[in-house]
Design a protein around this motif. Structure first.
Motif, PDB file in Angstrom:
ATOM      1  N   ILE B 116       0.847  -1.200   0.000  1.00  0.00           N
ATOM      2  CA  ILE B 116       0.000   0.000   0.000  1.00  0.00           C
ATOM      3  C   ILE B 116       0.881   1.248   0.000  1.00  0.00           C
ATOM      4  N   ALA B 117       1.869   1.256   0.895  1.00  0.00           N
ATOM      5  CA  ALA B 117       2.715   2.438   1.066  1.00  0.00           C
ATOM      6  C   ALA B 117       3.484   2.749  -0.216  1.00  0.00           C
ATOM      7  N   LEU B 118       4.056   1.700  -0.836  1.00  0.00           N
ATOM      8  CA  LEU B 118       4.856   1.930  -2.041  1.00  0.00           C
ATOM      9  C   LEU B 118       4.001   2.444  -3.185  1.00  0.00           C
ATOM     10  N   SER B 119       2.779   1.906  -3.321  1.00  0.00           N
ATOM     11  CA  SER B 119       1.953   2.363  -4.438  1.00  0.00           C
ATOM     12  C   SER B 119       1.507   3.811  -4.200  1.00  0.00           C
ATOM     13  N   LEU B 120       1.248   4.172  -2.926  1.00  0.00           N
ATOM     14  CA  LEU B 120       0.863   5.557  -2.636  1.00  0.00           C
ATOM     15  C   LEU B 120       2.042   6.513  -2.843  1.00  0.00           C
ATOM     16  N   LEU B 121       3.240   6.051  -2.506  1.00  0.00           N
ATOM     17  CA  LEU B 121       4.418   6.895  -2.734  1.00  0.00           C
ATOM     18  C   LEU B 121       4.605   7.155  -4.223  1.00  0.00           C
ATOM     19  N   ASP B 122       4.348   6.134  -5.049  1.00  0.00           N
ATOM     20  CA  ASP B 122       4.405   6.327  -6.495  1.00  0.00           C
ATOM     21  C   ASP B 122       3.382   7.368  -6.923  1.00  0.00           C
ATOM     22  N   LYS B 123       2.204   7.232  -6.340  1.00  0.00           N
ATOM     23  CA  LYS B 123       1.100   8.137  -6.697  1.00  0.00           C
ATOM     24  C   LYS B 123       1.449   9.599  -6.401  1.00  0.00           C
ATOM     25  N   VAL B 124       2.151   9.844  -5.276  1.00  0.00           N
ATOM     26  CA  VAL B 124       2.504  11.232  -4.953  1.00  0.00           C
ATOM     27  C   VAL B 124       3.895  11.607  -5.500  1.00  0.00           C
ATOM     28  N   GLY B 125       4.443  10.723  -6.329  1.00  0.00           N
ATOM     29  CA  GLY B 125       5.690  11.037  -7.014  1.00  0.00           C
ATOM     30  C   GLY B 125       6.934  10.926  -6.160  1.00  0.00           C
ATOM     31  N   LEU B 126       6.892  10.069  -5.127  1.00  0.00           N
ATOM     32  CA  LEU B 126       8.049   9.947  -4.242  1.00  0.00           C
ATOM     33  C   LEU B 126       8.487   8.483  -4.085  1.00  0.00           C
ATOM     34  N   GLY B 127       8.308   7.727  -5.159  1.00  0.00           N
ATOM     35  CA  GLY B 127       8.645   6.307  -5.117  1.00  0.00           C
ATOM     36  C   GLY B 127      10.086   6.037  -4.718  1.00  0.00           C
ATOM     37  N   ASP B 128      10.966   7.014  -4.950  1.00  0.00           N
ATOM     38  CA  ASP B 128      12.385   6.789  -4.654  1.00  0.00           C
ATOM     39  C   ASP B 128      12.768   7.242  -3.244  1.00  0.00           C
ATOM     40  N   ARG B 144       3.660  15.773   0.759  1.00  0.00           N
ATOM     41  CA  ARG B 144       3.159  14.701  -0.105  1.00  0.00           C
ATOM     42  C   ARG B 144       3.209  13.360   0.621  1.00  0.00           C
ATOM     43  N   VAL B 145       4.252  13.160   1.436  1.00  0.00           N
ATOM     44  CA  VAL B 145       4.294  11.937   2.249  1.00  0.00           C
ATOM     45  C   VAL B 145       3.120  11.929   3.231  1.00  0.00           C
ATOM     46  N   ALA B 146       2.849  13.106   3.826  1.00  0.00           N
ATOM     47  CA  ALA B 146       1.743  13.186   4.787  1.00  0.00           C
ATOM     48  C   ALA B 146       0.412  12.859   4.116  1.00  0.00           C
ATOM     49  N   ILE B 147       0.258  13.289   2.870  1.00  0.00           N
ATOM     50  CA  ILE B 147      -0.976  12.954   2.137  1.00  0.00           C
ATOM     51  C   ILE B 147      -1.031  11.440   1.905  1.00  0.00           C
ATOM     52  N   ALA B 148       0.101  10.861   1.505  1.00  0.00           N
ATOM     53  CA  ALA B 148       0.146   9.416   1.287  1.00  0.00           C
ATOM     54  C   ALA B 148      -0.168   8.665   2.577  1.00  0.00           C
ATOM     55  N   ARG B 149       0.354   9.173   3.689  1.00  0.00           N
ATOM     56  CA  ARG B 149       0.112   8.534   4.986  1.00  0.00           C
ATOM     57  C   ARG B 149      -1.379   8.522   5.311  1.00  0.00           C
ATOM     58  N   ALA B 150      -2.037   9.643   5.059  1.00  0.00           N
ATOM     59  CA  ALA B 150      -3.479   9.704   5.333  1.00  0.00           C
ATOM     60  C   ALA B 150      -4.245   8.786   4.388  1.00  0.00           C
ATOM     61  N   LEU B 151      -3.814   8.743   3.114  1.00  0.00           N
ATOM     62  CA  LEU B 151      -4.523   7.921   2.129  1.00  0.00           C
ATOM     63  C   LEU B 151      -4.357   6.429   2.398  1.00  0.00           C
ATOM     64  N   ALA B 152      -3.293   6.067   3.120  1.00  0.00           N
ATOM     65  CA  ALA B 152      -3.024   4.654   3.365  1.00  0.00           C
ATOM     66  C   ALA B 152      -4.130   3.992   4.174  1.00  0.00           C
ATOM     67  N   MET B 153      -4.918   4.780   4.874  1.00  0.00           N
ATOM     68  CA  MET B 153      -6.050   4.219   5.621  1.00  0.00           C
ATOM     69  C   MET B 153      -7.289   4.101   4.736  1.00  0.00           C
TER      70      MET B 153
END
Lengths: 224, 239
Positions: B116-128, B144-153
């Protein structure tokens, strides 16, 4: 007697086995005293951050009364005072070693409680809000987010307290705990070589505290 | 999806929300604007109970927030929040920041959470950036990480509390881009913001708040070209 310096460090070194015996007791008291003191301090520090009024009141009274009285008074109060009551009522008494460990633990616990409280309260409120906004419970937020960050901030002041408590064990000589200070006094009473023995003893305390400093520096570097 | 009726909020004797009424539908993107001290952040924070509600009724995703029997933790898993100051966990790397709640709250396995986390990081452009610690990131990356963190739920609603106000101007765009994507995908969003461009482009409705009340609400076009109230006109003329 001839005037002039008359120092005999060789003779002082002959007393080393007896000093080392005292040193072992010093380390024993410091280790157990600080171990229990950390547990007490953690509990009291958490209670000091609690919204529960009873927990807050009890821990505050504890911290204030320990901080507000000298360690020396606490030691004689427990060893002579409380022991007197214990003998009269329950027919037993605390050994000087046990009393010494208790005094160091209870004393360090009060200061550690303030370190724990301060570290926890220094963590940005936003951290708790972020945790709770994700659906973590209060306890989960504390365990995974607040406490790990607080622990890191506790290390320097904890190291300071460890050093203080280690040195404070020397005051236990007054309640006849056979630790380093007590043993050195006994040697001086027989050999009259106060300068040599007390220089040696000071050096030993310094070595111990330097060792603690070194370990703490390594731990701090580890935690980055 | 969100119904607010006569919401009042006091701090001691100070009334910061003086009777808010508002409905927000599923898939709607609502931007809340207004001067500082108008109560817009407090209003937002009432929607996931980061602020206690003094009186009124607030129903979010079927949960009545003023009912003491409501499971607040469950509600919060359904409502993601993004903060002005990011509030990333500094002792955890980017991946662990995102994985924590799915593992501890949703009881996902480590592998599921990582996926989940990796796909969300890709989505916000921070896969690396998965293994990087927050303090090595720029403000825009942190947000953007904070947005991904919230979306992970996998929330039903996302709340944004001035998400770009703490950012250097040149980093605002990357965060707004992620939010626009989210809006396009149909996420229900409530955004407290000063970014009028975002409100115009991605918002379905704009709410203007002042002194604890909603002064005016309308579609962005109307709000920005033809505001109805003097107070709104005055505010918009200053920004």
């Amino acid at each position: 007697m001839e005037a002039g310096l008359n120092l005999d460090f060789i003779k002082a070194f002959e007393s080393l086995p007896y000093l080392i015996q005292g040193l072992k007791t010093t380390v024993l008291i410091a280790v157990f005293g600080l171990l229990f003191g950390f547990v007490i301090g953690l509990a009291a520090g958490l209670a000091r951050t609690s919204k529960n009024k009873a927990l807050y009141a009890v821990s505050t009274v504890y911290v204030e009364s320990v901080r507000g009285t000298p360690l020396l008074v606490q030691a004689v109060w427990l060893y002579f005072g409380v022991n007197q009551l214990l003998v009269q009522t329950l027919g037993f008494r605390l050994s000087s070693l046990n009393a010494g460990i208790i005094v160091i633990a209870v004393n360090a616990g009060a200061y550690i409680a303030e370190i724990v409280r301060g570290s926890i309260q220094s963590i940005d409120k936003g951290q708790e809000e972020a945790g709770r906004s994700l659906g973590l419970t209060r306890i989960q937020t504390f365990a995974y987010i607040i406490f790990p960050q607080a622990l890191k901030r506790m290390i320097p002041p904890l190291g300071n307290q460890f050093i203080i408590s280690l040195k404070d064990t020397s005051l236990l000589s007054i309640i006849s705990v056979g630790e380093l200070m007590r043993h050195s006094q006994e040697i001086v009473a027989v050999d009259f070589n106060a300068f040599e023995i007390y220089t040696l003893v000071a050096a030993v305390y310094l070595l111990l505290t330097l060792a603690i400093s070194l370990v703490l520096r390594l731990v701090e570097r580890r935690l980055g | 999806m969100i119904q607010v009726r006569d919401l009042h909020k006091y701090y001691g004797d100070l009334e910061v929300l003086k009777g808010i009424d508002c409905q927000i539908s599923k898939r709607e993107v609502v931007c809340v604007i207004g001067p500082s001290g108008s109560g817009k952040s407090t209003f937002l924070r009432c929607l996931n109970l980061l602020e206690q509600i003094t009186s009124g009724q607030v129903v979010v995703n079927g949960h009545d927030l003023t009912d003491p029997k409501t499971d607040i933790n469950l509600l919060r898993t359904e409502v993601g929040m993004v903060f002005q100051r990011f509030n990333l966990f500094p002792h955890k790397n980017v991946l662990d920041n995102i994985m924590l709640a799915p593992m501890k709250v949703r009881k996902k396995t480590k592998n599921e959470a990582r996926e989940i986390a990796l796909s969300l990081l890709d989505k916000v452009g921070l896969g690396d950036k998965a293994d990087v610690f927050p303090h090595h990131l720029s403000g825009g990356q942190m947000q953007r990480v904070a947005i991904a963190r919230a979306l992970a739920m996998n929330p039903q609603i996302m709340l944004f509390d001035e998400p770009t106000s703490a950012l250097d101007p040149e980093l605002v765009g990357e965060v707004l881009a992620v939010m626009k994507d989210l809006a396009r995908e149909g996420m229900t969003m409530v955004v407290v913001t000063h970014e009028m461009g975002f409100a115009r482009e991605a918002g379905d409705r704009v709410i203007f708040m002042d002194q604890g009340v909603i002064v005016e609400e309308s579609p962005p076009e109307q709000m920005f070209t033809n505001p109805q109230h003097d107070r709104t006109r005055e505010f918009l003329s200053k920004i």
